[in-house]
Design an enzyme around this catalytic site. Structure first.
Site, PDB file in Angstrom:
ATOM      1  N   SER A  21       0.817  -1.212   0.000  1.00  0.00           N
ATOM      2  CA  SER A  21       0.000   0.000   0.000  1.00  0.00           C
ATOM      3  C   SER A  21       0.849   1.261   0.000  1.00  0.00           C
ATOM      4  O   SER A  21       0.321   2.374  -0.097  1.00  0.00           O
ATOM      5  CB  SER A  21      -0.937   0.010   1.212  1.00  0.00           C
TER       6      SER A  21
ATOM      7  N   TYR B 219      25.970   9.231   5.188  1.00  0.00           N
ATOM      8  CA  TYR B 219      26.064  10.084   6.377  1.00  0.00           C
ATOM      9  C   TYR B 219      27.240   9.609   7.223  1.00  0.00           C
ATOM     10  O   TYR B 219      27.359   8.437   7.535  1.00  0.00           O
ATOM     11  CB  TYR B 219      24.764  10.050   7.183  1.00  0.00           C
TER      12      TYR B 219
ATOM     13  N   LYS C 191      17.653   2.937   8.994  1.00  0.00           N
ATOM     14  CA  LYS C 191      17.960   2.285   7.720  1.00  0.00           C
ATOM     15  C   LYS C 191      19.341   1.639   7.764  1.00  0.00           C
ATOM     16  O   LYS C 191      19.554   0.541   7.226  1.00  0.00           O
ATOM     17  CB  LYS C 191      17.887   3.286   6.562  1.00  0.00           C
TER      18      LYS C 191
ATOM     19  N   PRO D  35      18.030   3.547  -2.552  1.00  0.00           N
ATOM     20  CA  PRO D  35      17.579   4.729  -3.297  1.00  0.00           C
ATOM     21  C   PRO D  35      17.875   6.038  -2.577  1.00  0.00           C
ATOM     22  O   PRO D  35      17.959   6.092  -1.345  1.00  0.00           O
ATOM     23  CB  PRO D  35      16.060   4.524  -3.413  1.00  0.00           C
TER      24      PRO D  35
ATOM     25  N   SER E 163       9.076  12.110   0.114  1.00  0.00           N
ATOM     26  CA  SER E 163       9.740  12.845  -0.965  1.00  0.00           C
ATOM     27  C   SER E 163       8.731  13.536  -1.871  1.00  0.00           C
ATOM     28  O   SER E 163       8.911  14.704  -2.237  1.00  0.00           O
ATOM     29  CB  SER E 163      10.609  11.899  -1.802  1.00  0.00           C
TER      30      SER E 163
ATOM     31  N   PHE F 160      20.155  16.913  -2.385  1.00  0.00           N
ATOM     32  CA  PHE F 160      19.956  15.474  -2.289  1.00  0.00           C
ATOM     33  C   PHE F 160      19.684  14.891  -3.662  1.00  0.00           C
ATOM     34  O   PHE F 160      19.455  15.601  -4.639  1.00  0.00           O
ATOM     35  CB  PHE F 160      18.834  15.104  -1.298  1.00  0.00           C
TER      36      PHE F 160
END
Length: 345
Positions: free
Chosen positions: A12, A133, A161, A186, A201, A221
């Site tokens: 979804s 990072y 992440k 990504p 995003s 970015f």
């Protein structure tokens, strides 16, 4: 292929739905997890809105990243798994574990269930957040060899992440058995919005077009289209060379927020008349960050020039993404088409 069954977790979601579309278009049968049966109609509506009728080729399983229940049934009989589902809030969580625990433990739940079910390969959706990072490569773009330092001053999302992907690789090394893993990382995912519930995003472009960003922070970015990220998942799922590899999904050089705004204005014309291209001074963003948790997360990235390369995905998998400009334009066009922008006064 011959009708092989693929599980997509989080169907979804914005990227999950695009992955389902890519798989159906390639001839696969798809099962997708949703946290509630109430979301099944939403998934079908998004697919039909994109011109695909999934009748007879799509099934659903109820499963949540925070619980074991449902995962054995979800993976049963599947040849492959695309583990796309992961929390990505638009706000700042009260505690970082609200993101870290479901991301890390959810990935391990999916991997354990996939191993037990005899799945051939899992493709994990990680992020540039797990790469870019920490220590920057001097004068060079970030590559798949780079890893974020979770001990550095990074946001809860970035840490979640990184730790989730690390846990996945550690699991495969220690307990994976014959299960294969590939990872897609990504950058900011844009492209056609399929429904009112889209991504952080794409909400960025929505806010710009609604005039809700009168000033722009001095940030940059990467940009990539969701359709191309989905295509990369499918390539990483079946290509023998992708086993045990990470792949950065980025369409080109990173863009500043101002460049993104200018692109949206140029490509969408009058529909983007409320988009501001005024850049905010760093000191003002820092002051706002003292009172606003979301702005505070931006402060350490102000003025940093980052870049990442898609050379590995292009070379190994033959990946050919759309341009950054096309991805951004597709985002705005879909927001207009679906009536997801505020009416002009």
């Amino acid at each position: 292929m011959s009708g092989e069954l693929v599980l997509v977790t989080g169907g979804s979601g914005f990227l999950g739905a695009h992955c389902i579309l890519a798989l159906l278009d390639a001839g696969y049968r798809v099962r997708t997890t949703v946290r509630s049966s109430k979301r099944e109609a939403d998934v079908i509506a998004m697919l039909k809105g994109a011109g695909t009728d999934p009748a007879g080729r799509l099934s659903f399983a109820i499963a949540d990243l925070t619980a074991d229940a449902g995962w054995p049934e979800a993976v049963a009989g599947c040849d492959y798994v695309l583990h796309v589902a992961s929390p990505f809030p638009s706000g700042v969580p009260k505690h970082e574990d609200e993101l870290i625990v479901p991301a890390r433990e959810g990935a391990l739940r999916v991997l354990r269930a996939a191993r037990a079910a005899g799945v051939k390969r899992v493709v994990l959706t990680s992020s540039f957040a797990a790469i870019g990072y920490g220590k920057m490569p001097p004068g060079q773009p970030f590559t798949e060899e780079s890893w974020t330092d979770p001990a550095a001053k990074v946001s809860a999302y970035v840490k979640s992440k990184t730790l989730a992907e690390r846990a996945a690789w550690d699991f495969i090394a220690a307990e994976g058995g014959g299960l294969e893993l590939a990872v897609v990382n990504p950058v900011g995912i844009f492209g056609p919005v399929l429904g009112s519930d889209h991504s952080t995003s794409t909400e960025f472009v929505q806010r710009m077009m609604n005039g809700a960003m009168p000033g722009l922070p001095r940030l940059s970015f990467g940009v990539v289209d969701a359709r191309d990220v989905a295509d990369l998942h499918v390539r990483a799922m079946t290509n023998p060379a992708a086993r045990g590899e990470r792949f950065l999904a980025v369409a080109g050089d990173f863009m500043t927020v101002r460049e993104i705004a200018r692109t949206v204005k140029t490509r969408l014309g009058a529909a983007a008349s409320r988009v501001s291209t005024r850049e905010l001074p760093d000191w003002l963003v820092r002051v706002v960050g003292l009172f606003n948790a979301e702005a505070a997360q931006l402060v350490t990235e102000l003025g940093k020039v980052k870049n990442a390369t898609n050379a590995k995905a292009v070379r190994m998998l033959g990946w050919a993404p759309r341009s950054r400009e096309d991805a951004l334009a597709a985002t705005g066009e879909s927001l207009i088409r679906l009536g997801l922008l505020k009416a002009s006064k």
